[in-house]
Every structure is written in C-alpha cells, then in structure tokens.
Scaffold this motif. Sequence first.
Motif, PDB file in Angstrom:
ATOM      1  N   PHE A   1       7.198  18.491  22.426  1.00 39.31           N
ATOM      2  CA  PHE A   1       8.100  18.364  23.568  1.00 39.31           C
ATOM      3  C   PHE A   1       8.499  19.722  24.114  1.00 39.31           C
ATOM      4  N   GLU A   2       9.149  19.692  25.274  1.00 37.33           N
ATOM      5  CA  GLU A   2       9.850  20.841  25.830  1.00 37.33           C
ATOM      6  C   GLU A   2      11.311  20.446  25.999  1.00 37.33           C
ATOM      7  N   LYS A   3      12.211  21.378  25.705  1.00 33.91           N
ATOM      8  CA  LYS A   3      13.641  21.052  25.710  1.00 33.91           C
ATOM      9  C   LYS A   3      14.428  22.145  26.424  1.00 33.91           C
TER      10      LYS A   3
ATOM     11  N   THR B   1      15.117  16.673  27.501  1.00 28.51           N
ATOM     12  CA  THR B   1      13.932  16.738  26.654  1.00 28.51           C
ATOM     13  C   THR B   1      12.802  15.943  27.285  1.00 28.51           C
ATOM     14  N   ALA B   2      11.657  16.582  27.444  1.00 27.75           N
ATOM     15  CA  ALA B   2      10.453  15.922  27.944  1.00 27.75           C
ATOM     16  C   ALA B   2       9.423  15.902  26.817  1.00 27.75           C
ATOM     17  N   LEU B   3       9.107  14.719  26.309  1.00 25.67           N
ATOM     18  CA  LEU B   3       8.181  14.584  25.204  1.00 25.67           C
ATOM     19  C   LEU B   3       6.731  14.635  25.692  1.00 25.67           C
ATOM     20  N   ASP B   4       5.863  15.186  24.848  1.00 28.64           N
ATOM     21  CA  ASP B   4       4.432  15.127  25.097  1.00 28.64           C
ATOM     22  C   ASP B   4       4.004  13.649  25.160  1.00 28.64           C
TER      23      ASP B   4
ATOM     24  N   ALA C   1       4.855  10.732  22.423  1.00 29.41           N
ATOM     25  CA  ALA C   1       5.689   9.584  22.783  1.00 29.41           C
ATOM     26  C   ALA C   1       4.951   8.272  22.528  1.00 29.41           C
TER      27      ALA C   1
ATOM     28  N   ASP D   1       9.238   8.933  27.292  1.00 25.31           N
ATOM     29  CA  ASP D   1       8.913  10.346  27.153  1.00 25.31           C
ATOM     30  C   ASP D   1       9.972  11.279  27.716  1.00 25.31           C
ATOM     31  N   GLU D   2      11.191  10.777  28.006  1.00 30.18           N
ATOM     32  CA  GLU D   2      12.200  11.657  28.580  1.00 30.18           C
ATOM     33  C   GLU D   2      13.603  11.233  28.160  1.00 30.18           C
TER      34      GLU D   2
ATOM     35  N   PRO E   1       9.928  15.370  15.527  1.00 31.14           N
ATOM     36  CA  PRO E   1       9.731  16.539  16.399  1.00 31.14           C
ATOM     37  C   PRO E   1       9.668  17.875  15.668  1.00 31.14           C
TER      38      PRO E   1
END
Length: 421
Positions: A220-222, A248-251, A255, A262-263, A304
């Motif tokens: 993810f990116e956070k 948070t945006a999950l790969d 997800a 995914d978010e 994660p």
Amino acid sequence: MMKGFKGCAFLVMLGSGTVFGADDLGAVIDDSKLSVLLRNAVFDRDFKHGVQDRREWGQAAIAKFTSGYTPGLIGVSADVFGMYAVRLDGGGGRTGSSSIDMFKQDSSGNPADDLARGGAAINVKVSKTVIKYGDQMPDYPVLSYSNTRLLPETYTGVSLNSKDIAGFDLNAAHFTSEIRKGAEGHDSAGLNQIDLLGGTYSFSNNLQATAYRSWDKDFFEKTYGALFYTQPLSKISSLTLDLRGYHTALDNEFAARLGRGDENNIWSLAATYKLGGHSLILAHQRSSGSAGYPYGGYQSLGRPGDGGSTFLLANSFFSDFNAEDEVSWQIGYGYDFAAMGVPGLSYRFAYLKGENIYTPQGDGDERELFNQIKYVVQDGGLKDLSFKVRSSIVRVSRNAAAYNVSANEVRVYVEYPINIF
C-alpha cells in the motif's frame, strides 16, 4: 571496567573503516551511555462467544548502548542493543496470539521458552542532520515499532533525521527487514520493503503541523497529516485540539488476496481540557472508503507489515475503532495525583462507542470501557521503578465478529530502567 565497556563503540566503528585518534576516542567514551530496562509484562484476554482465551507472561531485559560522536565536521557514533526474554507462563494452550506475540509458536504450536537477539547501527552526523544505518526502532506516524509487549519490534535499514531548518523536524527512511516482537531471526516478520518521508513543523510553541507519506512495496501507500494546537487559559488550565488522519490506498492484488476494498480514509478530532491535575477528553473518529484501516501485523502472516503500533488516532485502546465506515466517540478523564501531593501516581479512564460498522449482515457496533493506573517511584534506591495496570472491557455485536471480538483484557507492567553510565 566501565571505560573498557565503552570502548566497544570504538571497536564497532573500526568495522566501518573510519580512522580515529586518541582525542576522538576520548569524545566517544565521555559521551557514551548504557542503560538496561527490566520489564515484567502480563497480558490476559478473556474472550467471549467461545473464542479461546489468551494469556502470556514474561520477564525481559533490554540493554542499550550509545556512544558519543567523534569530533569534527562529520561525527560518527554507534548504537548497540541486546535483548533477552524468558517465558514465565506455562502456556496451557493460551499462548500464540498474533496480536499479543510475546513468544512465537513453533510448527508444533509450542511457544518459545526464551528469546535472545541484538543489533547495532552506525550514526553519521553533519551539523544537525543524522544518517543512521543498521538495526533500529523507528517511531513515525506511518511506521511505528511496537514497544507495548515484552520485547520491541526492530527494523533494519537506513534513516535520516534533520533539524537544520529552524522549527522543522525532517525524517526519511528505507527499511528492508523486520524482527517480530516474539521471535528471533533476521527477518522473522517477512518485510519486503518500506520507504517513508515526512516531518513536523512548529509554527509556534502552541501550533504544530505534521505530514508523512509511506510506500510499502506491493502492499500500500499511506499518507498521514496532523494539526496540534494548545491554548493556555490560565496558569493551571489549557485547551488542546488534536486533528489527525490517514489515507491508505492498497495495492490491488493485495486487496484482492484479503477479499476487501482497496481504500480507507480515517480521521479523529480530540479536545483535551486541563485544569490542575484534571484532564477531560472528548474525541470523534470516522472511517470511510471501501475498506477498514489496514492495521499493522506481519507480512509473513499476510498483513501490511508497517509496525504493530502504527495507528496514532484518538480512539485507540484495546480496539482501534477503525472498521469499514465506523463512526466512534470517546469521553475520557485523567488525573495526575501530583496535584494532591502524590507525584508519580496517575489515573486514566475512557468510554468509547463505535457504530455504523459495515457488515454483509447490516450495521454493527462496539463499545469499550478502559481504566489505567500507573505509579512511578520518585526517589530512593528504586527511583523510576514503575507499576502500570490497565484493563479494557470490549463488547462487539455478533454481526461484526469478523472485525473484532468481545473480551475482557488486563495488562500488568512492572518496569525498572537502570542508567549504568
């Protein structure tokens, strides 16, 4: 004997290929520090609805050595730590909770009898900027090691901290392995790679802003943001406003493996009014998006992997009130008995209610009653010895059992920090 021990920093830094003179070694020795934390911890979780109870108890010793910096434009120092923990509880089938994780179980389900591990890092300092390489315990809003069990998590990588700009605390880091709380081995948590960048800027003594971004490879990116404002009202009273939030945006593949959205967006706003020894807290927290907050855990267990304590919002106790679409409130109270002439004694209470938890069966809810009392010895031969007992009573609606579970929890900590030099 002390100076002989301090000289270990000199030996560690020799391994880096740096050459030192006698004056350099003197500075390294004179500013060196060695401390040992003795920690006894008990976790007892009485789960409801037929879930297996969990209980773990252990004794740990955590030694940390930090050398002084060599003089000159570029200073070099070393950090060394060693940890040992022994299991005191017999087990009885109650160990092995991944959320407690004091002593990891083997393939047969038997918890470790003891744990031993260590690590070291080299620091390079230029002006007010420090680059650290090696084994570390990072403490950032988007990657925070867990130190609330028996032994802490540790990470291996490189980090940078700079205070060269007045009022600005800048951090960047890159980590490629993690050791879980209850295990030995170099990468027992299975971390792939995590990078982060961010910092805190102080506009004044009363107003600070924080922003961070992390990239957890293939997971993810956070993004994290926060504002803190304190308004003194009198000599003995103040009001603090605390706004924090995560996006948070999950790969997509990650997800899909979890079978979730995914978010996630989650934020909290807390107001704390202090009057003498009294503190009154009111807080609101709200989660939205297509999934709940992707909380910590280890990548080796399909989680994660951004640290066991990476959740810095207001309504975080036994439960974190961070389910999909959850809305929660808190009313809390604290008292510092120093106002009554008993320094070192403190008490904290909180009641939290969460609702609107998304489930396929309809909206779920949860609530928690939290109590904590702590005492720190103020003087004498046992100065800084501390005792802390905290309890949580958590009740979760049956339709939200996939998110959380009802339980009564008691945690007991006895800690004694010893500064050897």
